[in-house]
Design a protein around this motif. Structure first.
Motif, PDB file in Angstrom:
ATOM      1  N   ARG A  46       0.859  -1.192   0.000  1.00 26.73           N
ATOM      2  CA  ARG A  46       0.000   0.000   0.000  1.00 26.73           C
ATOM      3  C   ARG A  46       0.889   1.234   0.000  1.00 26.73           C
ATOM      4  O   ARG A  46       1.817   1.347   0.814  1.00 26.73           O
ATOM      5  CB  ARG A  46      -0.909   0.006   1.222  1.00 26.73           C
ATOM      6  CG  ARG A  46      -1.803   1.247   1.321  1.00 26.73           C
ATOM      7  CD  ARG A  46      -2.515   1.305   2.656  1.00 26.73           C
ATOM      8  NE  ARG A  46      -3.448   0.205   2.796  1.00 26.73           N
ATOM      9  CZ  ARG A  46      -4.718   0.239   2.368  1.00 26.73           C
ATOM     10  NH1 ARG A  46      -5.177   1.324   1.783  1.00 26.73           N
ATOM     11  NH2 ARG A  46      -5.498  -0.804   2.530  1.00 26.73           N
ATOM     12  N   SER A  85       0.485   5.299   0.397  1.00 23.95           N
ATOM     13  CA  SER A  85      -0.506   6.281   0.821  1.00 23.95           C
ATOM     14  C   SER A  85       0.129   7.640   1.023  1.00 23.95           C
ATOM     15  O   SER A  85       1.345   7.772   1.208  1.00 23.95           O
ATOM     16  CB  SER A  85      -1.196   5.836   2.108  1.00 23.95           C
ATOM     17  OG  SER A  85      -1.919   4.642   1.907  1.00 23.95           O
ATOM     18  N   THR A 117      -5.074   6.586  -0.568  1.00 27.42           N
ATOM     19  CA  THR A 117      -4.266   5.525  -1.157  1.00 27.42           C
ATOM     20  C   THR A 117      -3.874   5.896  -2.575  1.00 27.42           C
ATOM     21  O   THR A 117      -4.737   6.132  -3.428  1.00 27.42           O
ATOM     22  CB  THR A 117      -5.041   4.192  -1.161  1.00 27.42           C
ATOM     23  OG1 THR A 117      -5.365   3.839   0.191  1.00 27.42           O
ATOM     24  CG2 THR A 117      -4.206   3.073  -1.764  1.00 27.42           C
ATOM     25  N   LEU A 118      -2.571   5.950  -2.826  1.00 24.17           N
ATOM     26  CA  LEU A 118      -2.067   6.259  -4.163  1.00 24.17           C
ATOM     27  C   LEU A 118      -1.956   5.006  -5.011  1.00 24.17           C
ATOM     28  O   LEU A 118      -2.143   5.048  -6.222  1.00 24.17           O
ATOM     29  CB  LEU A 118      -0.688   6.936  -4.066  1.00 24.17           C
ATOM     30  CG  LEU A 118      -0.622   8.242  -3.267  1.00 24.17           C
ATOM     31  CD1 LEU A 118       0.806   8.757  -3.236  1.00 24.17           C
ATOM     32  CD2 LEU A 118      -1.551   9.295  -3.867  1.00 24.17           C
ATOM     33  N   ASP A 119      -1.627   3.906  -4.369  1.00 31.04           N
ATOM     34  CA  ASP A 119      -1.465   2.651  -5.104  1.00 31.04           C
ATOM     35  C   ASP A 119      -1.640   1.479  -4.151  1.00 31.04           C
ATOM     36  O   ASP A 119      -1.326   1.576  -2.961  1.00 31.04           O
ATOM     37  CB  ASP A 119      -0.079   2.585  -5.757  1.00 31.04           C
ATOM     38  CG  ASP A 119      -0.044   1.692  -6.992  1.00 31.04           C
ATOM     39  OD1 ASP A 119      -1.043   0.976  -7.219  1.00 31.04           O
ATOM     40  OD2 ASP A 119       0.960   1.720  -7.727  1.00 31.04           O
ATOM     41  N   SER A 120      -2.122   0.390  -4.683  1.00 31.17           N
ATOM     42  CA  SER A 120      -2.289  -0.827  -3.892  1.00 31.17           C
ATOM     43  C   SER A 120      -2.037  -2.028  -4.794  1.00 31.17           C
ATOM     44  O   SER A 120      -2.726  -2.196  -5.804  1.00 31.17           O
ATOM     45  CB  SER A 120      -3.702  -0.887  -3.307  1.00 31.17           C
ATOM     46  OG  SER A 120      -3.876  -2.048  -2.519  1.00 31.17           O
ATOM     47  N   LEU A 121      -1.036  -2.817  -4.456  1.00 33.40           N
ATOM     48  CA  LEU A 121      -0.664  -3.978  -5.255  1.00 33.40           C
ATOM     49  C   LEU A 121      -0.766  -5.242  -4.414  1.00 33.40           C
ATOM     50  O   LEU A 121      -0.514  -5.217  -3.205  1.00 33.40           O
ATOM     51  CB  LEU A 121       0.767  -3.832  -5.793  1.00 33.40           C
ATOM     52  CG  LEU A 121       1.073  -2.609  -6.656  1.00 33.40           C
ATOM     53  CD1 LEU A 121       2.552  -2.563  -6.997  1.00 33.40           C
ATOM     54  CD2 LEU A 121       0.227  -2.615  -7.919  1.00 33.40           C
ATOM     55  N   TYR A 165       8.337  -4.785  -6.008  1.00 33.86           N
ATOM     56  CA  TYR A 165       7.620  -3.744  -5.274  1.00 33.86           C
ATOM     57  C   TYR A 165       8.529  -2.545  -4.976  1.00 33.86           C
ATOM     58  O   TYR A 165       8.121  -1.386  -5.144  1.00 33.86           O
ATOM     59  CB  TYR A 165       7.077  -4.305  -3.962  1.00 33.86           C
ATOM     60  CG  TYR A 165       5.793  -5.101  -4.088  1.00 33.86           C
ATOM     61  CD1 TYR A 165       5.154  -5.257  -5.313  1.00 33.86           C
ATOM     62  CD2 TYR A 165       5.200  -5.699  -2.977  1.00 33.86           C
ATOM     63  CE1 TYR A 165       3.975  -5.983  -5.426  1.00 33.86           C
ATOM     64  CE2 TYR A 165       4.014  -6.419  -3.089  1.00 33.86           C
ATOM     65  CZ  TYR A 165       3.407  -6.559  -4.314  1.00 33.86           C
ATOM     66  OH  TYR A 165       2.246  -7.273  -4.422  1.00 33.86           O
ATOM     67  N   ALA A 191       9.044  -0.471  -7.983  1.00 36.64           N
ATOM     68  CA  ALA A 191       7.862   0.326  -8.304  1.00 36.64           C
ATOM     69  C   ALA A 191       7.768   1.557  -7.411  1.00 36.64           C
ATOM     70  O   ALA A 191       7.229   2.599  -7.826  1.00 36.64           O
ATOM     71  CB  ALA A 191       6.608  -0.528  -8.148  1.00 36.64           C
ATOM     72  N   TYR A 225       7.422   6.809  -6.740  1.00 35.84           N
ATOM     73  CA  TYR A 225       6.766   7.595  -5.687  1.00 35.84           C
ATOM     74  C   TYR A 225       7.785   8.267  -4.768  1.00 35.84           C
ATOM     75  O   TYR A 225       7.412   8.889  -3.782  1.00 35.84           O
ATOM     76  CB  TYR A 225       5.851   6.695  -4.852  1.00 35.84           C
ATOM     77  CG  TYR A 225       4.674   6.159  -5.616  1.00 35.84           C
ATOM     78  CD1 TYR A 225       3.545   6.948  -5.828  1.00 35.84           C
ATOM     79  CD2 TYR A 225       4.687   4.870  -6.146  1.00 35.84           C
ATOM     80  CE1 TYR A 225       2.456   6.466  -6.535  1.00 35.84           C
ATOM     81  CE2 TYR A 225       3.599   4.371  -6.850  1.00 35.84           C
ATOM     82  CZ  TYR A 225       2.491   5.174  -7.048  1.00 35.84           C
ATOM     83  OH  TYR A 225       1.422   4.686  -7.758  1.00 35.84           O
TER      84      TYR A 225
END
Length: 516
Positions: A23, A25, A34-38, A69, A72, A76
């Motif tokens: 997550r 955030s 939440t900006l992204d959730s994988l 992860y 990625a 950010y």
């Protein structure tokens, strides 16, 4: 994303039993978004619950996912995420090796949360989301969190948790334990129901009047949707009747049959079956409930909120403390503890701890250890008056204390059990196995606690207006009294030498007699 916004951005990676979830955030004007959730499937739980260990094959797969992860996260501008794990690594016999491998391969430090810590985070997140659940009835609620490898059950009064238990059976673990009987048992669901009954019947909450049932966990989204739930402000709402109907419709089906009905993989269908069995079993705790409240609670969300918001972290710490104290009082009442005496020595312990903070040099969080020791120190007398110190130690050592790690629970056990028979010596086998740092912390806390307990040896709270001050190589304890305190003076002198051995300061008791 610019550098200014990246300062308010953080990431949490949770290594779960079935998946690895990341997550990302951001905190903007006090609101968490939440900006992204994988999420990527890595079946660590099957390894751990079947063999007791995480295989190197699974470790390599996990390491590869973590590598992707972290790559990625560069977009950010998050350099290093916080990596946590609960049951998946907590229950693994080769936990230390697995954590070390991830540190070497991925340069990541994994924090393995213990049961009580995990549930405390989750309950704090649930409590925040329940503030807007207007359909809840006033009074106590049972909160049941069903994870892959464990179940947490709590009684929540709207402001704090008053009862708390961890059960080392979750949806995936239950499946792994009982699945071999599925082919041989015609009514497999009856086996599951009976097994759950042997466990849940031990949850003693009859002293609480339960008004609401709150269910959450890894499968709650799916179960709620299958029940046709309403979803408002991160909280599902559906009827207990609908849950029972869903369970009755699926309980006799095989995982293959459930998978065909809902278009699921067979393994996921098996976990749905056991999750549904557990949720159905929870209805016993609030039999008159017509509606189930099911907030979506994610531990990664709770952790990241504390990372980004100092205020949220302070509120969480206060919530943990209130819950730990309230749960300890519930336990003490069940063991016939004298709560008035406990409160008196709790106040004395905290006063001494605060006045000597520059002398003992302990972290402020250790104040809670003294508070819990004060509340629980007489539990052992319920088992044996003759060996109450040792019984107190053994009882507390096996407890789940809300929000505390096992190391902290052990500290409470040693301090509580050191009233008259000092357990903090090298002659005690449990104490001798501790690290030197742990021994030092426990010795300091025990020295403070024994003096505090001595000040109310008679359980009659004779000393009033206690003041503590430092004067050269002495610690002065001054109070007013209106009756004889020979017992307290004797107990104080008995505890003084150990206090001096630990701190190098001589405690002295001075009293002023007042006429009634």
């Amino acid at each position: 994303m610019n550098k200014k916004s990246s300062a308010n951005t953080a990431a949490v990676i949770e290594i779960g039993s079935n998946t690895v979830h990341m997550r990302v955030s951001q905190l903007t004007k006090g609101e968490l978004s939440t900006l992204d959730s994988l999420e990527y499937p890595v079946r660590l739980g099957y390894d751990v619950f079947e063999t007791g260990n995480i295989s190197f094959e699974s470790l390599r797969e996990l390491s590869s996912v973590l590598g992707k992860y972290t790559s990625a996260l560069l977009s950010y501008r998050v350099q290093k995420p916080k990596v946590i794990s609960c049951t998946a690594l907590r229950d693994a016999q080769n936990r230390s090796l697995a954590v070390d491998q991830l540190r070497v391969r991925n340069a990541l430090d994994v924090t393995v949360l213990e049961d009580s810590q995990e549930k405390a985070y989750i309950y704090s997140e649930i409590a925040m989301k329940l503030k807007e659940a207007e359909f809840l009835r006033p009074g106590n609620s049972v909160i049941a969190y069903v994870g892959s490898g464990s179940i947490g059950i709590a009684v929540y009064d709207g402001s704090k948790v008053n009862y708390f238990q961890n059960i080392s059976i979750g949806a995936l673990k239950l499946h792994e334990i009982l699945h071999k009987m599925r082919n041989s048992a015609e009514d497999f669901h009856t086996v599951v129901e009976e097994y759950l009954d042997t466990i849940l019947s031990r949850i003693a909450i009859s002293e609480f009047s339960i008004r609401n049932l709150i269910l959450t966990g890894s499968q709650i989204d799916l179960v709620a949707k299958l029940c046709g739930a309403k979803y408002t402000k991160n909280v599902y709402q559906f009827g207990t009747k609908r849950l029972s109907e869903l369970y009755d419709a699926l309980k006799a089906l095989t995982p293959e049959g459930i998978g065909l009905r809902y278009g699921m993989k067979e393994g996921d269908a098996a976990i749905l079956h056991t999750s549904l069995s557990i949720y159905q079993a929870m209805l016993r705790f609030c039999p008159d409930a017509e509606t189930i409240c099911a907030p979506t609670a994610d531990i990664s969300e709770a952790v990241i909120r504390c990372m980004l918001s100092p205020k949220a972290d302070e509120e969480r710490a206060l919530y943990f403390r209130k819950g730990a104290v309230a749960c300890a009082k519930t336990i003490a009442r069940r063991f016939g503890g004298d709560l008035s005496h406990s409160q008196y020595i709790r106040d004395c312990s905290c006063l001494i701890f605060d006045k000597l903070k520059h002398i003992h040099g302990l972290d402020p969080s250790k104040r809670l250890i003294l508070e819990l020791a004060s509340i629980l120190h007489s539990c052992g007398s319920f088992v044996s008056v003759r060996q109450h110190n040792r019984c107190t130690f053994d009882l507390i050592r096996g407890m789940d204390l809300f929000g505390l790690s096992q190391a902290e629970v052990l500290e409470v056990a040693f301090v509580s059990g050191s009233i008259s028979t000092n357990l903090t010596t090298q002659n005690d086998p449990d104490f001798s196995r501790l690290s030197n740092e742990e021994k030092l912390v426990i010795s300091k806390l025990a020295a403070i606690f024994r003096i505090a307990n001595a000040l109310d040896k008679s359980h009659r709270e004779k000393l009033r207006g206690l003041k503590v001050s430092l004067e050269e190589d002495r610690v002065l304890f001054k109070a007013s009294v209106s009756s004889d305190i020979m017992l307290e003076q004797w107990a104080f002198s008995e505890s003084a030498q150990f206090f001096k051995d630990v701190f190098g300061l001589s405690p002295e008791l001075s009293v002023k007699f007042e006429l009634l």
